[in-house]
Design a protein around this motif. Structure first.
Motif, PDB file in Angstrom:
ATOM      1  N   MET A 164       3.181 -32.248 -40.830  1.00 47.83           N
ATOM      2  CA  MET A 164       2.935 -31.318 -39.706  1.00 47.83           C
ATOM      3  C   MET A 164       2.520 -29.941 -40.238  1.00 47.83           C
ATOM      4  O   MET A 164       1.584 -29.310 -39.733  1.00 47.83           O
ATOM      5  CB  MET A 164       4.242 -31.223 -38.913  1.00 47.83           C
ATOM      6  CG  MET A 164       4.213 -30.298 -37.765  1.00 47.83           C
ATOM      7  SD  MET A 164       3.282 -30.956 -36.401  1.00 47.83           S
ATOM      8  CE  MET A 164       2.952 -29.435 -35.549  1.00 47.83           C
TER       9      MET A 164
ATOM     10  N   ALA B 272      -0.970 -30.107 -41.496  1.00 51.15           N
ATOM     11  CA  ALA B 272      -1.955 -30.104 -40.408  1.00 51.15           C
ATOM     12  C   ALA B 272      -2.214 -28.665 -39.942  1.00 51.15           C
ATOM     13  O   ALA B 272      -3.359 -28.240 -39.797  1.00 51.15           O
ATOM     14  CB  ALA B 272      -1.448 -30.962 -39.254  1.00 51.15           C
ATOM     15  N   MET B 273      -1.116 -27.913 -39.734  1.00 49.05           N
ATOM     16  CA  MET B 273      -1.286 -26.526 -39.264  1.00 49.05           C
ATOM     17  C   MET B 273      -1.922 -25.662 -40.347  1.00 49.05           C
ATOM     18  O   MET B 273      -2.718 -24.769 -40.066  1.00 49.05           O
ATOM     19  CB  MET B 273       0.075 -25.954 -38.838  1.00 49.05           C
ATOM     20  CG  MET B 273       0.595 -26.564 -37.552  1.00 49.05           C
ATOM     21  SD  MET B 273       1.958 -25.639 -36.828  1.00 49.05           S
ATOM     22  CE  MET B 273       3.301 -26.097 -37.875  1.00 49.05           C
TER      23      MET B 273
ATOM     24  N   SER C 271      -4.095 -26.625 -42.523  1.00 52.16           N
ATOM     25  CA  SER C 271      -5.544 -26.888 -42.556  1.00 52.16           C
ATOM     26  C   SER C 271      -6.255 -26.052 -41.500  1.00 52.16           C
ATOM     27  O   SER C 271      -7.345 -25.520 -41.736  1.00 52.16           O
ATOM     28  CB  SER C 271      -5.827 -28.379 -42.351  1.00 52.16           C
ATOM     29  OG  SER C 271      -5.557 -28.750 -41.021  1.00 52.16           O
ATOM     30  N   SER C 272      -5.616 -25.907 -40.337  1.00 48.22           N
ATOM     31  CA  SER C 272      -6.219 -25.122 -39.261  1.00 48.22           C
ATOM     32  C   SER C 272      -6.305 -23.641 -39.660  1.00 48.22           C
ATOM     33  O   SER C 272      -7.333 -22.986 -39.461  1.00 48.22           O
ATOM     34  CB  SER C 272      -5.369 -25.290 -37.994  1.00 48.22           C
ATOM     35  OG  SER C 272      -5.810 -24.461 -36.973  1.00 48.22           O
TER      36      SER C 272
ATOM     37  N   PHE D 293      -3.965 -31.824 -33.244  1.00 55.63           N
ATOM     38  CA  PHE D 293      -2.549 -31.585 -33.533  1.00 55.63           C
ATOM     39  C   PHE D 293      -2.347 -30.262 -34.272  1.00 55.63           C
ATOM     40  O   PHE D 293      -1.431 -29.500 -34.022  1.00 55.63           O
ATOM     41  CB  PHE D 293      -2.094 -32.743 -34.420  1.00 55.63           C
ATOM     42  CG  PHE D 293      -0.648 -33.091 -34.269  1.00 55.63           C
ATOM     43  CD1 PHE D 293      -0.086 -33.275 -33.025  1.00 55.63           C
ATOM     44  CD2 PHE D 293       0.157 -33.249 -35.381  1.00 55.63           C
ATOM     45  CE1 PHE D 293       1.247 -33.613 -32.878  1.00 55.63           C
ATOM     46  CE2 PHE D 293       1.489 -33.588 -35.260  1.00 55.63           C
ATOM     47  CZ  PHE D 293       2.028 -33.773 -34.003  1.00 55.63           C
ATOM     48  N   ARG D 294      -3.252 -30.001 -35.212  1.00 58.27           N
ATOM     49  CA  ARG D 294      -3.076 -28.857 -36.104  1.00 58.27           C
ATOM     50  C   ARG D 294      -3.286 -27.510 -35.409  1.00 58.27           C
ATOM     51  O   ARG D 294      -2.971 -26.470 -35.977  1.00 58.27           O
ATOM     52  CB  ARG D 294      -4.039 -29.001 -37.283  1.00 58.27           C
ATOM     53  CG  ARG D 294      -5.484 -28.944 -36.876  1.00 58.27           C
ATOM     54  CD  ARG D 294      -6.372 -29.686 -37.839  1.00 58.27           C
ATOM     55  NE  ARG D 294      -7.753 -29.378 -37.557  1.00 58.27           N
ATOM     56  CZ  ARG D 294      -8.542 -28.714 -38.383  1.00 58.27           C
ATOM     57  NH1 ARG D 294      -8.105 -28.298 -39.539  1.00 58.27           N
ATOM     58  NH2 ARG D 294      -9.774 -28.465 -38.063  1.00 58.27           N
ATOM     59  N   ASP D 295      -3.820 -27.514 -34.169  1.00 58.21           N
ATOM     60  CA  ASP D 295      -4.060 -26.243 -33.474  1.00 58.21           C
ATOM     61  C   ASP D 295      -2.861 -25.808 -32.644  1.00 58.21           C
ATOM     62  O   ASP D 295      -2.959 -24.878 -31.845  1.00 58.21           O
ATOM     63  CB  ASP D 295      -5.294 -26.366 -32.567  1.00 58.21           C
ATOM     64  CG  ASP D 295      -6.559 -26.569 -33.372  1.00 58.21           C
ATOM     65  OD1 ASP D 295      -6.604 -26.092 -34.519  1.00 58.21           O
ATOM     66  OD2 ASP D 295      -7.487 -27.216 -32.865  1.00 58.21           O
ATOM     67  N   ILE D 296      -1.732 -26.456 -32.835  1.00 53.06           N
ATOM     68  CA  ILE D 296      -0.587 -26.217 -31.959  1.00 53.06           C
ATOM     69  C   ILE D 296      -0.109 -24.755 -32.003  1.00 53.06           C
ATOM     70  O   ILE D 296       0.226 -24.181 -30.968  1.00 53.06           O
ATOM     71  CB  ILE D 296       0.570 -27.207 -32.265  1.00 53.06           C
ATOM     72  CG1 ILE D 296       1.684 -27.047 -31.245  1.00 53.06           C
ATOM     73  CG2 ILE D 296       1.104 -27.068 -33.668  1.00 53.06           C
ATOM     74  CD1 ILE D 296       2.737 -28.132 -31.290  1.00 53.06           C
ATOM     75  N   ALA D 297      -0.099 -24.157 -33.203  1.00 53.81           N
ATOM     76  CA  ALA D 297       0.409 -22.778 -33.306  1.00 53.81           C
ATOM     77  C   ALA D 297      -0.438 -21.839 -32.440  1.00 53.81           C
ATOM     78  O   ALA D 297       0.097 -21.000 -31.700  1.00 53.81           O
ATOM     79  CB  ALA D 297       0.397 -22.334 -34.769  1.00 53.81           C
ATOM     80  N   GLU D 298      -1.748 -22.005 -32.513  1.00 51.04           N
ATOM     81  CA  GLU D 298      -2.663 -21.163 -31.742  1.00 51.04           C
ATOM     82  C   GLU D 298      -2.518 -21.445 -30.233  1.00 51.04           C
ATOM     83  O   GLU D 298      -2.514 -20.520 -29.405  1.00 51.04           O
ATOM     84  CB  GLU D 298      -4.085 -21.496 -32.193  1.00 51.04           C
ATOM     85  CG  GLU D 298      -5.097 -20.430 -31.908  1.00 51.04           C
ATOM     86  CD  GLU D 298      -6.460 -20.817 -32.481  1.00 51.04           C
ATOM     87  OE1 GLU D 298      -6.527 -21.720 -33.342  1.00 51.04           O
ATOM     88  OE2 GLU D 298      -7.440 -20.214 -32.042  1.00 51.04           O
TER      89      GLU D 298
ATOM     90  N   ILE E 162       7.825 -31.923 -35.134  1.00 54.89           N
ATOM     91  CA  ILE E 162       7.178 -30.699 -34.641  1.00 54.89           C
ATOM     92  C   ILE E 162       8.238 -29.605 -34.495  1.00 54.89           C
ATOM     93  O   ILE E 162       8.032 -28.452 -34.924  1.00 54.89           O
ATOM     94  CB  ILE E 162       6.484 -30.952 -33.279  1.00 54.89           C
ATOM     95  CG1 ILE E 162       5.402 -32.016 -33.421  1.00 54.89           C
ATOM     96  CG2 ILE E 162       5.902 -29.658 -32.723  1.00 54.89           C
ATOM     97  CD1 ILE E 162       4.735 -32.398 -32.100  1.00 54.89           C
TER      98      ILE E 162
END
Lengths: 74, 511
Positions: free
Chosen positions: A35, A38-39, A41-42, B240-245, B261
């Motif tokens: 997880m 993944a974040m 990478s963003s 999935f990876r854009d969750i923080a934003e 998560i």
């Protein structure tokens, strides 16, 4: 660039910036889970403007390898 | 026990349009911009897809829908469900080979797919010449051609039989063979019609962020069908990876999650607190989750009580529910009065008993069976008709359910992903260096432990066996699904303990 990557990693794991080296392994040494990766990478995409799929971390395993990957993509 | 007057998805869409009208139901990001779709819009667009399906097609068929969560994904799913045909969702990561096998088994006659699946859809069309396929990118043409004032308008006027199969959901089995759970419309929608104790969450206009994949029952049933019924605003997280934003952007009040998560975002909150001592725990939580966050509903994997306690300190209710697709989804749901270790309170639709420690269930929303697998279906039920969950646990006097162990082999990672170890182990069957292999989970990681063929290594000049196995694993990882990536290689000197001829005794998954 390495310093910026270390800054980003520090927002995911509770380690001191200076204790992270180019050889630090993302999962084994720094404890990043899938997880986090993944974040990460963003955030790297936003910071450096390169496309970085989370799947890349199957082979890009250290902090230094991320920097090399970004250089190659630029 | 039978439920009375359960609406269909079509009726829920109509009720939503009548009750909540032009209020925003779905929000998502497209080309960097926030897009909004109302309850009326999704009803109208779904009707167009329904008419497309019924144009020139009178018989009931099974229709695959493949895509990441998006507005179009929801419209095409709803269109299928409104058309009286059978909706069969698959993961967007599915390979051509696996899709071909499952299409054959599931008798798929029509396919709706996202653009990223186009190459695989073309290969599938070549393998199945009769398959009709439509890409989500054709949505605007479909909405224009099949609108309510078009010549096709009457095609969406159908009489629904809610007892018939409406959806087939393929789940990983312990044997590695996927089984298609058949649910009727009554079961699919009936499962959300339980008595709700969380009175301040599931209300009109409350903002929910949808982060889990919609091809999973937990997400589709909760984030879509239940929220449609209750009038929530559903913000689609997309990647999935854009969750923080997206947490900052949408400021949700409620999120359905998997434990990983919550664990990962708690890490961010703790770092913020340590670096900014002037922040209160709640302020730090709001920095990460947004100002409105109140509820995190966890499912799909074990949630540690320690994590629940940590979130309580942040003013966030993190609680878990429990269920299985075979039961129609939910068996128990959380409320703010349940114990930290509980998996929620049993919903009023379900009866639960324990037999030899195993949780067994009776519910009107139980599956019709596994598609074309009568033997496997029979194995899931006791002789007196109770559904066997395969989990060990107990029920308290106030109807809270507690799970203490699993009787299944299946690896359930803390991310909630189910992984069949046999499927991965089989990939090593042709690797001569590998004598025996066991794949198991630890937390959110998959470990592959090998007993190597030392003779082969010696004969072929392989001095560093571990390094060579890592190389082999890396190469397999390159083509593996993200949930099937092996994170660690372990090498042992002695063969594995066996339970029978050639059958390796499995470790208990450590979560």
């Amino acid at each position: 660039m390495l310093e910026n990557i270390k800054d980003i990693i520090c927002s995911f794991v509770d380690v001191e910036h200076d204790s992270i080296t180019a050889d630090s392994k993302l999962t084994a040494d720094l404890g990043l889970c899938s997880m986090d990766l993944a974040m990460l990478s963003s955030e790297i995409e936003n910071e450096f403007g390169v496309v970085l799929s989370p799947k890349v971390f199957a082979t890009v395993k250290t902090v230094g390898a991320i920097a090399e990957y970004i250089e190659q993509q630029k | 026990m039978k439920q009375s007057s359960v609406p269909s998805v079509k009726e829920l869409l109509n009720e939503g349009a009548a009750k909540f009208g032009s209020a925003t139901f779905i929000k998502y990001i497209e080309n960097g911009q926030i897009k909004e779709k109302s309850f009326i819009q999704i009803r109208d667009d779904s009707e167009c897809v329904c008419r497309l399906i019924r144009h020139g097609n009178n018989k009931k068929i099974n229709i695959a829908v493949i895509g990441k969560t998006s507005y179009e994904y929801l419209v095409f799913c709803s269109g299928v469900l409104s058309s009286g045909n059978v909706f069969v969702p698959f993961s967007p990561e599915i390979s051509v080979d696996e899709a071909a096998e499952l299409f054959e088994r599931a008798d798929i006659e029509m396919l709706f797919f996202e653009e990223a699946f186009a190459d695989r859809a073309a290969e599938l069309s070549a393998a199945f010449p009769e398959l009709k396929s439509v890409c989500f990118s054709q949505a605007d043409e479909i909405y224009a051609k099949y609108s309510a004032d078009s010549e096709y308008s009457s095609l969406s006027d159908i009489e629904e039989d809610k007892e018939q199969c409406a959806i087939i959901i393929y789940t990983s089995g312990t044997t590695g063979v996927k089984k298609g759970v058949m649910l009727s419309m009554n079961a699919l929608v009936g499962n959300i019609m339980y008595r709700e104790y969380c009175t301040d969450i599931f209300n009109e206009g409350v903002v929910a962020l949808s982060v889990l994949p919609m091809y999973h029952t937990f997400c589709f049933s909760g984030d879509y069908i239940k929220n449609l019924k209750d009038g929530l605003q559903v913000c689609l997280n997309g990647e999935f990876r854009d969750i923080a934003e997206n947490l900052k952007r949408f400021q949700p009040k409620v999120i359905r999650i998997v434990p990983m998560i919550a664990q990962s975002l708690l890490g961010k909150i703790k770092i913020l607190l340590r670096r900014n001592p002037s922040l209160t725990p709640r302020q730090a939580a709001e920095e990460v989750y947004g100002k409105n966050i109140k509820w995190l509903i966890s499912g799909g994997a074990y949630l540690s009580p320690e994590l629940v306690v940590e979130y309580d300190k942040l003013g966030i209710f993190l609680r878990q529910g429990y269920g299985m697709t075979e039961a129609g989804c939910r068996i128990s749901v959380p409320d703010d009065g349940v114990a930290f270790e509980s998996v929620g309170r049993i919903i009023d639709l379900c009866e639960v008993r324990t037999l030899n420690g195993e949780i067994q269930v009776k519910t009107p929303t139980v599956m019709m069976g596994y598609y074309k697998m009568p033997e496997e279906t029979k194995e899931m039920f006791t002789e007196d008709g109770w559904l066997k969950t395969g989990d060990i646990g107990y029920v308290t006097e106030d109807n809270q359910l507690f799970i203490t162990g699993r009787v299944k082999n299946l690896i359930i990672l803390s991310s909630g992903e189910n992984v069949s170890p046999e499927a991965i182990e089989r990939k090593f069957s042709s690797v001569e260096l590998v004598e025996e292999v066991l794949v198991y989970g630890e937390g959110n990681k998959l470990i592959a432990e090998f007993y190597p063929n030392a003779e082969y290594a010696q004969a072929n000049g392989i001095n560093n066996i571990e390094q060579e196995l890592e190389r082999i694993v890396d190469s397999l990882n390159e083509t593996a699904k993200s949930s099937h990536l092996i994170s660690e290689v372990r090498v042992r000197d002695i063969p594995f303990e066996k339970t029978g001829p050639g059958k390796i005794k499995r470790y208990e998954t450590k979560i």
